[in-house]
Design a protein around this motif. Sequence first.
Motif, PDB file in Angstrom:
ATOM      1  N   ILE A   1       2.716   3.779  -4.912  1.00  0.00           N
ATOM      2  CA  ILE A   1       1.768   4.553  -5.705  1.00  0.00           C
ATOM      3  C   ILE A   1       2.176   4.449  -7.167  1.00  0.00           C
TER       4      ILE A   1
ATOM      5  N   LEU B   1      -4.799   4.364   1.378  1.00  0.00           N
ATOM      6  CA  LEU B   1      -3.629   4.100   0.524  1.00  0.00           C
ATOM      7  C   LEU B   1      -3.782   2.744  -0.153  1.00  0.00           C
ATOM      8  N   PRO B   2      -3.236   2.619  -1.375  1.00  0.00           N
ATOM      9  CA  PRO B   2      -2.583   3.633  -2.204  1.00  0.00           C
ATOM     10  C   PRO B   2      -3.542   4.356  -3.147  1.00  0.00           C
TER      11      PRO B   2
ATOM     12  N   GLU C   1       0.810  -1.210   0.000  1.00  0.00           N
ATOM     13  CA  GLU C   1       0.000   0.000   0.000  1.00  0.00           C
ATOM     14  C   GLU C   1       0.847   1.265   0.000  1.00  0.00           C
ATOM     15  N   GLN C   2       2.148   1.127   0.184  1.00  0.00           N
ATOM     16  CA  GLN C   2       3.059   2.274   0.118  1.00  0.00           C
ATOM     17  C   GLN C   2       3.558   2.539  -1.295  1.00  0.00           C
TER      18      GLN C   2
END
Length: 407
Positions: free
Chosen positions: A87, A267-268, A84-85
């Motif tokens: 992008i 996120l993301p 999820e970090q």
Amino acid sequence: MIPSSVREWFPILHQEINGHPLVYLDNAATSQKPRQVIDAVKRYYEWENSNVHRGVHTLGSRATDAYEGAREKVARFINAESAEQIIFNRGTTVGLNLVASSYARSVCGPGDEIVLTEMEHHSNLIPWQQAALATGATLKYIPLQPDGTIRVEDVEQTVTDRTKLVAIAYVSNVMGVVHPVKQIAEIAHRHGAVIVVDGAQSTPHMKVDVQELGIDFYAFSGHKMCAPTGIGALYGKKELLNRMEPIEFGGEMINDVGLYESNWKELPWKFEGGTPIIAGAVGLGAAIDFLEEIGLDAIEQHETKLAAYAMNRLSEIEGIRLHGPRERKVGLVTFNLGDVHPHDVATVLDAQGIAIRAGHHCCQPLMRWLKESSTARASFYLYNTEEDIDRLVSALIQTKEYFGDAT
């Protein structure tokens, strides 16, 4: 060790340019694509093409699995804490602009500092200029040594308690310098600043571990690492990404939309409005599989050997000016051939089937520091050989003769 058959996997390399076998030495601008990546993108369009996250039908599920599977591969490739970090975006430029437009503008104010170097690519310079203009922050530059390297002592003297952000390329696209990013990150954090790293020229060529390096933000492009153009990724620490507001708004990045206000997904996805670059992500995932199969350590060793060979061979040419440190890990050599304009050098080389880059390389401040209007650059990758460098050297010697041995 790079397999001897590696060139066979790159269809574009098997052609003649102006009657000569192609020697492609413009890899810092973009790399070529192996059959494995080309086939993965083709297979996606033939069998899985659909929009992601939205449909419950089979093709939608396949496309979503492929897209999110690529995100997992990117996270593993740079050792992010979680997928999820990651992008997805169009590339390094977009990632850096997101940090500058969202994060930097929210934390900087009059009197605060943004620290850079003079060798940054325009993509890692102009966004910070704009952030400084918008917030009243001040730009500061770490001084360069005569060979284009930076000293940790100078970083320590430049970064202060007023510094909010340090933005630096891991590897210079002109000088071939590998910066001590881990030490710079430690200095930045000691002063309460974050570090943003331009990974365009590092990610294709060496192992990158964002956790071990202590990086807060890391941006890179797929097209320089055997993936398609138009796909890249930004990594950020979760607490920083959660604090940031999106700068593009539309479908798929929303949680709930009212007539007068809206709120965002977690996120993301809050940073990925609209239909994403699905096929590009699939290609990036295939490129990561390809590079991991060969091994990043093997690629780095191969490039280190090629760079040393190139520096030695090019040094034999009378009147050539080589820029950057003599010893380097990445396969990139920037030079000027006497008084011959780099564009003329590149044109003559192209007539012999050799592709290099000429110009300011989106580094005009660095060109002024070098006291050159432009330079020529030969950059290597896993499919290049010493024979390619020999052809480059031979062609450069002929170029000197063609222009009357200009020095």
